[in-house]
Scaffold this motif. Structure first.
Motif, mmCIF file in Angstrom:
data_model
loop_
_atom_site.group_PDB
_atom_site.id
_atom_site.type_symbol
_atom_site.label_atom_id
_atom_site.label_comp_id
_atom_site.label_asym_id
_atom_site.label_seq_id
_atom_site.Cartn_x
_atom_site.Cartn_y
_atom_site.Cartn_z
ATOM 1 N N ARG A 82 0.828 -1.209 0.000
ATOM 2 C CA ARG A 82 0.000 0.000 0.000
ATOM 3 C C ARG A 82 0.869 1.270 0.000
ATOM 4 O O ARG A 82 0.560 2.244 -0.686
ATOM 5 N N GLN A 83 1.967 1.253 0.765
ATOM 6 C CA GLN A 83 2.874 2.406 0.783
ATOM 7 C C GLN A 83 3.483 2.637 -0.594
ATOM 8 O O GLN A 83 3.544 3.777 -1.066
ATOM 9 N N LEU A 84 3.935 1.573 -1.228
ATOM 10 C CA LEU A 84 4.548 1.696 -2.548
ATOM 11 C C LEU A 84 3.537 2.161 -3.588
ATOM 12 O O LEU A 84 3.843 2.997 -4.448
ATOM 13 N N GLU A 85 2.319 1.634 -3.517
ATOM 14 C CA GLU A 85 1.271 2.067 -4.445
ATOM 15 C C GLU A 85 0.946 3.545 -4.241
ATOM 16 O O GLU A 85 0.691 4.276 -5.205
ATOM 17 N N HIS A 86 0.986 4.002 -3.000
ATOM 18 C CA HIS A 86 0.741 5.418 -2.718
ATOM 19 C C HIS A 86 1.815 6.298 -3.364
ATOM 20 O O HIS A 86 1.509 7.357 -3.919
ATOM 21 N N VAL A 87 3.066 5.865 -3.286
ATOM 22 C CA VAL A 87 4.157 6.618 -3.916
ATOM 23 C C VAL A 87 3.893 6.746 -5.413
ATOM 24 O O VAL A 87 4.026 7.828 -5.988
ATOM 25 N N VAL A 88 3.509 5.652 -6.044
ATOM 26 C CA VAL A 88 3.246 5.672 -7.487
ATOM 27 C C VAL A 88 2.034 6.555 -7.788
ATOM 28 O O VAL A 88 2.069 7.390 -8.698
ATOM 29 N N ASP A 89 0.955 6.388 -7.016
ATOM 30 C CA ASP A 89 -0.270 7.155 -7.258
ATOM 31 C C ASP A 89 -0.084 8.652 -7.028
ATOM 32 O O ASP A 89 -0.664 9.464 -7.740
ATOM 33 N N ALA A 90 0.714 9.009 -6.031
ATOM 34 C CA ALA A 90 0.903 10.419 -5.698
ATOM 35 C C ALA A 90 1.648 11.161 -6.804
ATOM 36 O O ALA A 90 1.410 12.355 -7.027
ATOM 37 N N GLY A 91 2.545 10.471 -7.491
ATOM 38 C CA GLY A 91 3.260 11.081 -8.601
ATOM 39 C C GLY A 91 4.209 12.191 -8.214
ATOM 40 O O GLY A 91 4.613 12.986 -9.057
ATOM 41 N N GLU A 92 4.588 12.261 -6.945
ATOM 42 C CA GLU A 92 5.466 13.328 -6.482
ATOM 43 C C GLU A 92 6.935 12.937 -6.546
ATOM 44 O O GLU A 92 7.802 13.799 -6.584
ATOM 45 N N LEU A 93 7.229 11.648 -6.517
ATOM 46 C CA LEU A 93 8.599 11.146 -6.529
ATOM 47 C C LEU A 93 8.800 10.269 -7.754
ATOM 48 O O LEU A 93 7.835 9.808 -8.372
ATOM 49 N N ASP A 94 10.051 10.010 -8.073
ATOM 50 C CA ASP A 94 10.362 9.069 -9.145
ATOM 51 C C ASP A 94 9.819 7.704 -8.712
ATOM 52 O O ASP A 94 10.220 7.175 -7.671
ATOM 53 N N PRO A 95 8.929 7.113 -9.497
ATOM 54 C CA PRO A 95 8.283 5.869 -9.072
ATOM 55 C C PRO A 95 9.099 4.600 -9.328
ATOM 56 O O PRO A 95 8.653 3.511 -8.990
ATOM 57 N N ALA A 96 10.286 4.712 -9.898
ATOM 58 C CA ALA A 96 11.036 3.522 -10.307
ATOM 59 C C ALA A 96 11.263 2.553 -9.157
ATOM 60 O O ALA A 96 11.041 1.347 -9.296
ATOM 61 N N GLU A 97 11.713 3.059 -8.006
ATOM 62 C CA GLU A 97 11.963 2.170 -6.864
ATOM 63 C C GLU A 97 10.658 1.567 -6.349
ATOM 64 O O GLU A 97 10.622 0.398 -5.974
#
Length: 121
Positions: A82-97
């Motif tokens: 869920r944390q990783l999906e939030h990073v991707v969904d938020a689009g604020e950081l590079d999602p590669a990791e």
């Protein structure tokens, strides 16, 4: 169901058999709010199987929910996803990791499911 790990940080439940009833029971125990989605997906899968005269939709249903259970039965794994999906969904950081982490979690869950990919159609 497969054997449950020992220790306080093991899975909440054993990995269920790959049957609709076993998966429904597992979801009822670990994520009861997802039961309506499981029921709807099973209805759609069986309808599609009848219409296409193929078991592929039912196999896809079984695979999808088995992977869901494999993830959710490990609370730390589910929370990390869920944390990783939030990073991707938020689009604020590079999602590669985050994408790599999501892939890693899904691959581990698929390994737990243990079915031959050709089995799914």
């Amino acid at each position: 169901m497969s054997a449950q790990s020992d220790g306080p940080y093991g899975p909440l439940i054993p990995m269920p058999e790959l049957t609709p009833d076993a998966l429904r029971n597992a979801v009822a125990r670990i994520a009861p709010s997802r039961l309506p989605a499981l029921t709807q997906h099973l209805f759609e899968a069986t309808t599609n199987a009848q219409q296409t005269q193929s078991l592929a939709p039912v196999r896809a249903f079984l695979h999808s929910w088995a992977v869901f259970v494999a993830i959710e039965r490990h609370p730390a794994r589910a929370e990390r996803l869920r944390q990783l999906e939030h990073v991707v969904d938020a689009g604020e950081l590079d999602p590669a990791e985050a994408v790599a982490g999501i892939r890693e979690i899904r691959e581990a869950a698929e390994a737990e499911v243990g079915a031959d990919p050709d089995w799914y159609g």
